[in-house]
Design a protein around this motif. Structure first.
Motif, PDB file in Angstrom:
ATOM      1  N   PRO A   1      47.966  12.574  66.998  1.00  0.00           N
ATOM      2  CA  PRO A   1      48.341  11.152  67.071  1.00  0.00           C
ATOM      3  C   PRO A   1      47.245  10.271  67.637  1.00  0.00           C
ATOM      4  CG  PRO A   1      50.155  12.536  67.797  1.00  0.00           C
ATOM      5  CD  PRO A   1      48.971  13.444  67.619  1.00  0.00           C
ATOM      6  N   GLY A   2      46.329  10.827  68.421  1.00  0.00           N
ATOM      7  CA  GLY A   2      45.270  10.032  69.022  1.00  0.00           C
ATOM      8  C   GLY A   2      43.961  10.053  68.270  1.00  0.00           C
ATOM      9  N   GLY A   3      43.934  10.696  67.104  1.00  0.00           N
ATOM     10  CA  GLY A   3      42.708  10.747  66.324  1.00  0.00           C
ATOM     11  C   GLY A   3      42.422  12.144  65.805  1.00  0.00           C
ATOM     12  N   VAL A   4      41.262  12.300  65.177  1.00  0.00           N
ATOM     13  CA  VAL A   4      40.863  13.573  64.581  1.00  0.00           C
ATOM     14  C   VAL A   4      39.784  14.208  65.443  1.00  0.00           C
ATOM     15  CG1 VAL A   4      39.797  14.660  62.561  1.00  0.00           C
ATOM     16  CG2 VAL A   4      41.474  12.814  62.264  1.00  0.00           C
ATOM     17  N   PHE A   5      39.863  15.530  65.589  1.00  0.00           N
ATOM     18  CA  PHE A   5      38.896  16.290  66.373  1.00  0.00           C
ATOM     19  C   PHE A   5      38.353  17.436  65.530  1.00  0.00           C
ATOM     20  CE2 PHE A   5      41.512  14.096  69.338  1.00  0.00           C
ATOM     21  CZ  PHE A   5      40.739  13.851  70.467  1.00  0.00           C
ATOM     22  N   LEU A   6      37.078  17.713  65.710  1.00  0.00           N
ATOM     23  CA  LEU A   6      36.479  18.856  65.041  1.00  0.00           C
ATOM     24  C   LEU A   6      36.542  20.048  65.987  1.00  0.00           C
ATOM     25  CD1 LEU A   6      33.336  18.903  62.823  1.00  0.00           C
ATOM     26  CD2 LEU A   6      33.696  20.698  64.527  1.00  0.00           C
ATOM     27  N   VAL A   7      37.215  21.099  65.543  1.00  0.00           N
ATOM     28  CA  VAL A   7      37.431  22.294  66.364  1.00  0.00           C
ATOM     29  C   VAL A   7      36.720  23.467  65.709  1.00  0.00           C
ATOM     30  CG1 VAL A   7      39.132  23.833  67.378  1.00  0.00           C
ATOM     31  CG2 VAL A   7      39.667  21.404  67.104  1.00  0.00           C
ATOM     32  N   GLU A   8      35.811  24.095  66.420  1.00  0.00           N
ATOM     33  CA  GLU A   8      35.070  25.226  65.875  1.00  0.00           C
ATOM     34  C   GLU A   8      35.897  26.503  65.931  1.00  0.00           C
ATOM     35  OE1 GLU A   8      30.991  25.619  66.943  1.00  0.00           O
ATOM     36  OE2 GLU A   8      30.832  23.509  67.573  1.00  0.00           O
ATOM     37  N   ARG A   9      35.727  27.334  64.919  1.00  0.00           N
ATOM     38  CA  ARG A   9      36.535  28.540  64.801  1.00  0.00           C
ATOM     39  C   ARG A   9      36.389  29.477  65.994  1.00  0.00           C
ATOM     40  NH1 ARG A   9      38.249  31.176  59.883  1.00  0.00           N
ATOM     41  NH2 ARG A   9      39.167  33.198  60.392  1.00  0.00           N
ATOM     42  N   ASP A  10      35.152  29.595  66.515  1.00  0.00           N
ATOM     43  CA  ASP A  10      34.920  30.544  67.600  1.00  0.00           C
ATOM     44  C   ASP A  10      35.086  29.930  68.986  1.00  0.00           C
ATOM     45  OD1 ASP A  10      32.743  28.906  67.583  1.00  0.00           O
ATOM     46  OD2 ASP A  10      31.240  30.492  67.365  1.00  0.00           O
ATOM     47  N   ALA A  11      35.660  28.736  69.048  1.00  0.00           N
ATOM     48  CA  ALA A  11      35.895  28.094  70.344  1.00  0.00           C
ATOM     49  C   ALA A  11      37.054  28.784  71.060  1.00  0.00           C
ATOM     50  CB  ALA A  11      36.204  26.613  70.160  1.00  0.00           C
ATOM     51  N   PRO A  12      37.077  28.752  72.389  1.00  0.00           N
ATOM     52  CA  PRO A  12      38.203  29.350  73.116  1.00  0.00           C
ATOM     53  C   PRO A  12      39.511  28.642  72.789  1.00  0.00           C
ATOM     54  CG  PRO A  12      36.803  28.052  74.584  1.00  0.00           C
ATOM     55  CD  PRO A  12      36.066  28.181  73.294  1.00  0.00           C
ATOM     56  N   GLY A  13      40.573  29.424  72.682  1.00  0.00           N
ATOM     57  CA  GLY A  13      41.887  28.862  72.382  1.00  0.00           C
ATOM     58  C   GLY A  13      42.159  28.659  70.906  1.00  0.00           C
ATOM     59  N   VAL A  14      41.251  29.120  70.040  1.00  0.00           N
ATOM     60  CA  VAL A  14      41.419  28.959  68.588  1.00  0.00           C
ATOM     61  C   VAL A  14      41.751  30.308  67.956  1.00  0.00           C
ATOM     62  CG1 VAL A  14      40.337  28.283  66.412  1.00  0.00           C
ATOM     63  CG2 VAL A  14      39.817  27.032  68.525  1.00  0.00           C
ATOM     64  N   SER A  15      42.812  30.337  67.186  1.00  0.00           N
ATOM     65  CA  SER A  15      43.203  31.545  66.463  1.00  0.00           C
ATOM     66  C   SER A  15      43.536  31.170  65.026  1.00  0.00           C
ATOM     67  CB  SER A  15      44.419  32.202  67.124  1.00  0.00           C
ATOM     68  OG  SER A  15      44.926  33.252  66.314  1.00  0.00           O
ATOM     69  N   ILE A  16      42.881  31.827  64.063  1.00  0.00           N
ATOM     70  CA  ILE A  16      43.148  31.576  62.650  1.00  0.00           C
ATOM     71  C   ILE A  16      43.440  32.909  61.968  1.00  0.00           C
ATOM     72  CG2 ILE A  16      42.267  30.668  60.475  1.00  0.00           C
ATOM     73  CD1 ILE A  16      40.460  28.814  62.029  1.00  0.00           C
ATOM     74  N   ALA A  17      44.652  33.052  61.449  1.00  0.00           N
ATOM     75  CA  ALA A  17      45.058  34.278  60.758  1.00  0.00           C
ATOM     76  C   ALA A  17      45.191  34.000  59.265  1.00  0.00           C
ATOM     77  CB  ALA A  17      46.389  34.778  61.318  1.00  0.00           C
ATOM     78  N   ALA A  18      44.623  34.879  58.452  1.00  0.00           N
ATOM     79  CA  ALA A  18      44.675  34.708  56.999  1.00  0.00           C
ATOM     80  C   ALA A  18      46.104  34.815  56.501  1.00  0.00           C
ATOM     81  CB  ALA A  18      43.800  35.747  56.319  1.00  0.00           C
ATOM     82  N   GLN A  19      46.420  33.997  55.493  1.00  0.00           N
ATOM     83  CA  GLN A  19      47.751  34.016  54.878  1.00  0.00           C
ATOM     84  C   GLN A  19      47.617  34.083  53.366  1.00  0.00           C
ATOM     85  OE1 GLN A  19      49.201  30.297  56.766  1.00  0.00           O
ATOM     86  NE2 GLN A  19      50.897  31.535  57.528  1.00  0.00           N
ATOM     87  N   GLN A  20      48.547  34.757  52.735  1.00  0.00           N
ATOM     88  CA  GLN A  20      48.582  34.850  51.280  1.00  0.00           C
ATOM     89  C   GLN A  20      49.557  33.817  50.738  1.00  0.00           C
ATOM     90  OE1 GLN A  20      49.167  38.779  49.678  1.00  0.00           O
ATOM     91  NE2 GLN A  20      49.940  38.018  47.734  1.00  0.00           N
ATOM     92  N   THR A  21      49.086  32.996  49.792  1.00  0.00           N
ATOM     93  CA  THR A  21      49.942  31.994  49.167  1.00  0.00           C
ATOM     94  C   THR A  21      50.369  32.485  47.783  1.00  0.00           C
ATOM     95  OG1 THR A  21      48.022  30.834  48.268  1.00  0.00           O
ATOM     96  CG2 THR A  21      48.784  30.161  50.435  1.00  0.00           C
ATOM     97  N   ILE A  22      50.827  31.576  46.949  1.00  0.00           N
ATOM     98  CA  ILE A  22      51.356  31.958  45.649  1.00  0.00           C
ATOM     99  C   ILE A  22      50.311  32.627  44.768  1.00  0.00           C
ATOM    100  CG2 ILE A  22      50.897  29.651  44.713  1.00  0.00           C
ATOM    101  CD1 ILE A  22      53.303  29.987  42.902  1.00  0.00           C
ATOM    102  N   ASP A  23      49.039  32.272  44.942  1.00  0.00           N
ATOM    103  CA  ASP A  23      48.030  32.799  44.025  1.00  0.00           C
ATOM    104  C   ASP A  23      46.836  33.445  44.709  1.00  0.00           C
ATOM    105  OD1 ASP A  23      47.305  30.387  45.056  1.00  0.00           O
ATOM    106  OD2 ASP A  23      46.638  29.488  43.190  1.00  0.00           O
TER     107      ASP A  23
END
Length: 344
Positions: free
Chosen positions: A153-175
């Motif tokens: 709500p306060g704007g957009v931030f650029l967050v690096e993948r290897d930053a602390p507190g960041v977790s990204i798990a791969a997901q499978q979609t329809i294709d």
């Protein structure tokens, strides 16, 4: 208002089509539901200059705008190519370029233009003191992203993948398996300002461009099939009902084309475009649904075979139909705009 493609649009589209035709094959795409990002092809697009749209001319880039980028996206859709061009270039790259901050150009735009970085875009996060929290599911290309432009709500931030507190798990979609479940837990981010609206608008127009490529090619494949396939001693294209469905699909494709370029042109000219974007996304969703189902029906049994090339177009059309809101959501948006501005 002239929607005729510029020379730059034509050249970029032709170059992109040649590159994708040479490299996007059933073998390179892999089994249904796998992959989702062709890193070697991404690098090749960079080497050819297609990704220079991510850079302003002042720093050696092509200085291409939204119209040229949409021409590339149409070709990405036609090939159903597993490339993060929409999120990395059309959305994140363009917004970062407009900010004009040298550190962002050096850290992110140059790597994107060289095909060595991928950026994703997601919303729905909260921010306190420059630290972000929240969860977003099925973020396109997040599984391969080096950073995420996260909207709060306060704007957009650029967050690096290897930053602390960041977790990204791969997901499978329809294709594919290109999406990611993005979790931020008090993660640090670089503030980019109030650019969320620009990200959303460019994202919606880009989705429409990609959908145009998908349904355009799906219709071509279906028309070719009905010219060759015989039933009851006649080619399918000889039956009146088949011809009528193809004609309806053609009108749907042209509706997507017209509304896309209207929205893209107005946005590129800095004109109010909310209603035009919602109209274009409505047609991308509604017509995309109809054309995809027409293609499957007229192909018969092979149309539901996940190993048949047509299935890639059906799956892509359905995914693009609902990303960013389906037809009903766009009508609700249009209704709200009309009641707020009765003179439109």
């Amino acid at each position: 208002m002239d929607f005729s493609p510029t020379e730059a649009q034509q050249d970029l589209a032709a170059l992109t089509r040649r590159l994708l035709a040479d490299h996007v094959t059933p073998e390179t795409l892999g089994p249904h539901g796998s992959g989702g990002f062709d890193a070697p092809l991404w690098t090749r697009l960079a080497q050819s200059g297609v990704l220079d749209a991510a850079l302003p001319a002042a720093v050696g880039g092509g200085g291409f705008g939204l119209l040229e980028q949409c021409s590339v996206l149409i070709e990405v859709g036609r090939a159903v190519a597993p490339l993060p061009y929409l999120s990395s270039v059309v959305q994140a790259g363009s917004v970062l370029a407009e900010l004009g901050r040298p550190e962002l150009v050096e850290r992110w735009l140059l790597p994107v233009s060289r095909g060595s970085a991928v950026l994703a875009v997601a919303g729905g996060f909260t921010e306190t003191g420059g630290r972000l929290s929240g969860t977003q599911t099925a973020v396109p290309f997040a599984a391969f992203a080096d950073a995420v432009l996260a909207e709060t709500p306060g704007g957009v931030f650029l967050v690096e993948r290897d930053a602390p507190g960041v977790s990204i798990a791969a997901q499978q979609t329809i294709d594919h398996a290109d999406a990611g479940l993005v979790r931020l837990d008090d993660a640090p981010g670089t503030p980019l300002g109030d650019v969320g609206r620009a990200l959303r608008q460019r994202g919606a127009v880009g989705l429409c461009a990609q959908q145009l490529g998908v349904v355009e090619r799906a219709l071509e494949l279906t028309a070719a099939h009905t010219r060759e396939r015989e039933q009851f001693g006649h080619v399918l294209g000889g039956f009146q009902a088949v011809r009528q469905r193809l004609a309806d699909a053609y009108l749907d494709v042209e509706a997507v084309r017209l509304t896309l370029w209207q929205a893209a042109w107005r946005l590129s000219e800095g004109l109010p475009a909310d209603a035009e974007i919602a109209t274009a996304k409505y047609w991308a969703a509604e017509a995309g649904h109809r054309v995809a189902h027409t293609a499957v029906h007229l192909h018969g049994g092979v149309g539901i075979d996940v190993s048949h090339p047509l299935h890639r177009y059906f799956a892509a059309a359905k995914r693009l139909e609902f990303t960013g809101g389906g037809a009903t959501a766009q009508l609700l948006t249009l209704g709200g705009l009309l009641t707020a501005s009765p003179d439109r």
